[in-house]
Design an enzyme around this catalytic site. Structure first.
Site, short mmCIF file in Angstrom:
data_model
loop_
_atom_site.label_atom_id
_atom_site.label_comp_id
_atom_site.label_asym_id
_atom_site.label_seq_id
_atom_site.Cartn_x
_atom_site.Cartn_y
_atom_site.Cartn_z
N GLN A 47 0.71 -1.74 0.00
CA GLN A 47 0.06 0.35 0.21
C GLN A 47 0.71 1.48 0.14
O GLN A 47 -0.17 2.55 0.63
CB GLN A 47 -1.13 -0.14 0.53
CG GLN A 47 -2.38 -1.27 0.67
CD GLN A 47 -2.89 -1.18 -0.01
OE1 GLN A 47 -3.08 -0.24 -0.08
NE2 GLN A 47 -3.07 -2.61 -1.20
N ASP A 181 -25.65 25.25 16.57
CA ASP A 181 -24.31 25.10 17.20
C ASP A 181 -24.23 26.50 17.67
O ASP A 181 -24.29 27.13 16.48
CB ASP A 181 -23.58 24.33 17.25
CG ASP A 181 -23.25 24.26 16.86
OD1 ASP A 181 -21.81 25.48 16.11
OD2 ASP A 181 -21.97 23.46 16.40
N LYS A 204 -27.13 22.32 22.19
CA LYS A 204 -26.88 21.85 22.19
C LYS A 204 -26.18 20.87 23.66
O LYS A 204 -24.87 21.66 23.21
CB LYS A 204 -27.06 20.87 21.16
CG LYS A 204 -25.46 21.11 21.08
CD LYS A 204 -24.97 19.95 19.66
CE LYS A 204 -23.35 19.67 19.03
NZ LYS A 204 -23.69 21.27 17.76
N ARG A 206 -24.73 18.64 26.29
CA ARG A 206 -24.08 17.26 26.26
C ARG A 206 -23.34 16.70 27.41
O ARG A 206 -22.63 17.51 28.30
CB ARG A 206 -22.09 16.86 25.39
CG ARG A 206 -22.72 17.01 23.55
CD ARG A 206 -21.05 16.60 22.79
NE ARG A 206 -21.71 17.13 21.65
CZ ARG A 206 -21.73 16.72 20.87
NH1 ARG A 206 -22.28 15.18 20.82
NH2 ARG A 206 -22.38 16.84 19.39
N ASP A 234 -21.21 14.59 9.26
CA ASP A 234 -21.11 13.19 9.67
C ASP A 234 -21.23 12.68 9.28
O ASP A 234 -21.69 11.74 8.93
CB ASP A 234 -19.56 13.70 10.44
CG ASP A 234 -19.15 12.23 10.55
OD1 ASP A 234 -18.73 11.51 9.66
OD2 ASP A 234 -17.50 12.53 11.34
N THR A 235 -21.78 12.03 10.90
CA THR A 235 -22.99 10.63 11.05
C THR A 235 -24.27 11.36 11.05
O THR A 235 -25.12 10.35 10.61
CB THR A 235 -22.68 9.99 12.69
OG1 THR A 235 -22.55 11.48 13.46
CG2 THR A 235 -20.83 9.28 12.04
N ALA A 236 -24.37 13.08 10.98
CA ALA A 236 -25.86 13.39 10.50
C ALA A 236 -26.66 12.95 11.34
O ALA A 236 -27.82 13.23 11.60
CB ALA A 236 -26.69 12.79 9.28
N THR A 238 -25.97 15.01 14.63
CA THR A 238 -26.46 16.00 15.19
C THR A 238 -27.79 17.07 14.59
O THR A 238 -28.84 17.46 14.72
CB THR A 238 -26.17 17.17 15.38
OG1 THR A 238 -25.08 15.99 16.49
CG2 THR A 238 -26.08 18.18 15.95
#
Length: 339
Positions: A47, A181, A204, A206, A234-236, A238
């Site tokens: 690689q 945010d 928000k 946390r 990113d991961t959606a 939020t």
């Protein structure tokens, strides 16, 4: 004074469709064919990355198009090795065109014994031999100061404003811009000002990293079509949660305009099943087949803006002019109708 040599483009494997689109747009702007420099980028069995440039680049003004998106480390190494190959081939100037600057979220020490990886990446890019960086919507503006070379940071908000005016024609009075945010208020305010819309914030809290305990809407969104604005999805998690909170607070519709669609892990499925009517992202990152097939995900092009920015750098004219709507309208002519 304009440069004597023509600008030459070369691309890694991270986002070849965008690189080809930039070359096509430059061909239109220049009235002459602009192509990508012929090269091969291969991997050995272990690689290791190998680059060979097949054209003479001695004395040329080179633009290396390579976002450092997933896989971030591979794409970053491709960029560094391409730059090294060009530097050792006596290119006169090397500009790294990085539509998505990976590691930008690691821009400070949030806790003890952690790195500032964005600064490390900046050092690597400079040491490889880059003379200038052209990027889009850096996660943190101060990253420009991590470099000791010029950094041109383009913004997606002028293009988003054109897109909003086109797709929400006749509905502009009903729109409200939302920052997901407190840290993103500046970005949201910029777009709100461009389209003359009010602004609200989703605050928000946390309990611990990765888990949102509570979301509160600051502002009255009742009866409004809400547009969430951010730089990275990113991961959606939020984003989808914010959309739900807005709908519960009385919004009639929720749309999102996000510059960089990282869309990792379960992001696409979350977005498809969310209350959001649409997610608009740019093509700074090449999207998966699942993302392009999703009915509520739409991609807006950045090639016209990048092509013009490259030409402005090449001929020594203003790049900041691309922040103005009046400059972008003719560049995006035929794509959007205003008014």
């Amino acid at each position: 004074m304009p440069a004597i040599t023509e600008p030459k483009l070369i691309s890694g494997n991270a986002n070849m469709p965008l690189a080809k689109a930039i070359a096509r747009r430059m061909s239109v702007h220049r009235g002459m064919s602009v192509g990508l420099v012929d090269a091969r980028i291969e991997r050995f069995n272990d690689q290791e990355i190998f680059v060979e440039v097949f054209e003479n680049v001695r004395g040329e003004d080179m633009y290396v198009i390579q976002p450092t998106s997933n896989p971030a480390n591979d794409n970053l190494m491709e960029l560094l090795i391409m730059v090294d190959a060009l530097r050792r081939s006596s290119a006169s100037r090397i500009t790294a065109v990085i539509p998505y600057f990976g590691y930008a979220r690691q821009d400070r020490r949030a806790k003890a014994r952690t790195p500032i990886s964005a600064k490390l990446v900046a050092n690597l890019i400079e040491s490889a031999g880059v003379d200038r960086v052209l990027t889009l919507d850096l996660h943190a503006a101060q990253i420009q100061g991590f470099f000791d070379i010029p950094v041109d940071n383009l913004y997606a908000s002028p293009v988003f404003a054109l897109d909003i005016e086109h797709h929400f024609k006749g509905q502009m009075e009903d729109l409200m811009i939302i920052s997901p945010d407190v840290g993103g208020v500046g970005r949201a305010r910029e777009l709100a000002k461009r389209i003359n819309a009010p602004l609200a914030i989703v605050d928000k809290r946390r309990e611990k990293a990765g888990e949102i305990a509570e979301m509160t809407v600051i502002g009255d969104v009742r009866g409004k079509k809400c547009i969430i604005v951010d730089d990275i999805c990113d991961t959606a998690g939020t984003l989808c949660k914010a959309a739900e909170v807005l709908m519960e607070s009385g919004a009639t519709e929720v749309h999102s305009y996000i510059t960089h669609g990282v869309l990792s892990g379960p992001a696409v499925e979350r977005i498809k099943n969310s209350v959001m009517k649409s997610l608009v992202i740019t093509d700074s990152i090449e999207q998966s087949a699942a993302a392009t097939a999703a009915s509520n995900i739409r991609v807006v092009p950045t090639a016209p803006m990048f092509a013009q920015a490259i030409l402005n750098i090449w001929n020594g004219t203003s790049v900041s002019s691309l922040f103005e709507t009046e400059t972008l309208v003719p560049i995006y002519e035929g794509m959007y109708q205003r008014g």
